[in-house]
Enzyme design. Structure first.
Site, PDB file in Angstrom:
ATOM      1  N   PRO A   2       0.794  -1.226   0.000  1.00 59.70           N
ATOM      2  CA  PRO A   2       0.000   0.000   0.000  1.00 59.70           C
ATOM      3  C   PRO A   2       0.834   1.287   0.000  1.00 59.70           C
ATOM      4  O   PRO A   2       2.016   1.297   0.290  1.00 59.70           O
ATOM      5  CB  PRO A   2      -0.815  -0.063   1.268  1.00 59.70           C
ATOM      6  CG  PRO A   2      -0.172  -1.076   2.135  1.00 59.70           C
ATOM      7  CD  PRO A   2       0.780  -1.872   1.286  1.00 59.70           C
ATOM      8  N   LYS A  32       0.822  -6.270   5.496  1.00 63.79           N
ATOM      9  CA  LYS A  32       1.485  -6.254   4.200  1.00 63.79           C
ATOM     10  C   LYS A  32       2.992  -6.214   4.434  1.00 63.79           C
ATOM     11  O   LYS A  32       3.460  -5.610   5.401  1.00 63.79           O
ATOM     12  CB  LYS A  32       1.073  -5.022   3.380  1.00 63.79           C
ATOM     13  CG  LYS A  32      -0.387  -4.990   2.983  1.00 63.79           C
ATOM     14  CD  LYS A  32      -0.665  -5.884   1.811  1.00 63.79           C
ATOM     15  CE  LYS A  32      -2.086  -5.703   1.298  1.00 63.79           C
ATOM     16  NZ  LYS A  32      -2.281  -6.325   0.015  1.00 63.79           N
ATOM     17  N   ASN A  97      -8.840   8.156   4.803  1.00 63.54           N
ATOM     18  CA  ASN A  97      -9.540   7.768   3.586  1.00 63.54           C
ATOM     19  C   ASN A  97      -8.974   6.431   3.122  1.00 63.54           C
ATOM     20  O   ASN A  97      -7.805   6.350   2.763  1.00 63.54           O
ATOM     21  CB  ASN A  97      -9.346   8.854   2.519  1.00 63.54           C
ATOM     22  CG  ASN A  97     -10.047   8.530   1.224  1.00 63.54           C
ATOM     23  OD1 ASN A  97     -10.746   7.541   1.104  1.00 63.54           O
ATOM     24  ND2 ASN A  97      -9.831   9.372   0.235  1.00 63.54           N
TER      25      ASN A  97
END
Length: 119
Positions: A2, A32, A97
């Site tokens: 990400p 991750k 977000n």
């Protein structure tokens, strides 16, 4: 992948050290590998939240295959806890977000993740 983009009005004394710590933390929270984490931190002293310049932040996370409503609740809790501890920003002074654009909409190595991982 990400990618995490943090904007805050808090001046961070050692931004490079903070970014490295944030990278390790984000990898753990998002489950991750850190080798795929990308972090960007921007100091914006003019960032307001609720009409004041008190400590605040905006965080945009783009990640594939692990953004969903249930996980986002935990991500939010963990990340806001980190920001409270490290930056003094309470959980009511920012937004996170969460975005999973889909494998076809994220490029890497001159192609997209759809092609890398197969259809």
């Amino acid at each position: 992948m990400p990618s995490l983009e943090l904007t805050t009005n808090v001046a961070i004394p050692d931004e490079r050290a903070f970014v490295l710590e944030f990278s390790k933390f984000a990898a753990k929270v998002l489950s991750k590998p850190e080798q795929y984490i990308s972090i960007s931190v921007k100091h914006n002293p003019n960032l307001t939240f609720a009409g004041t310049f008190e400590p605040a932040l905006l965080l945009a996370i783009v990640s594939l295959d692990n953004i969903d409503p249930e996980k986002n609740v935990n991500y939010s809790k963990e990340l806001f806890g980190f920001f409270k501890e490290k930056l003094g920003v309470p959980d009511n002074r920012g937004y996170i977000n969460f975005n999973d654009p889909g494998r076809s909409y994220l490029g890497y190595q001159s192609t997209t993740f759809t092609e890398i991982f197969g259809k």
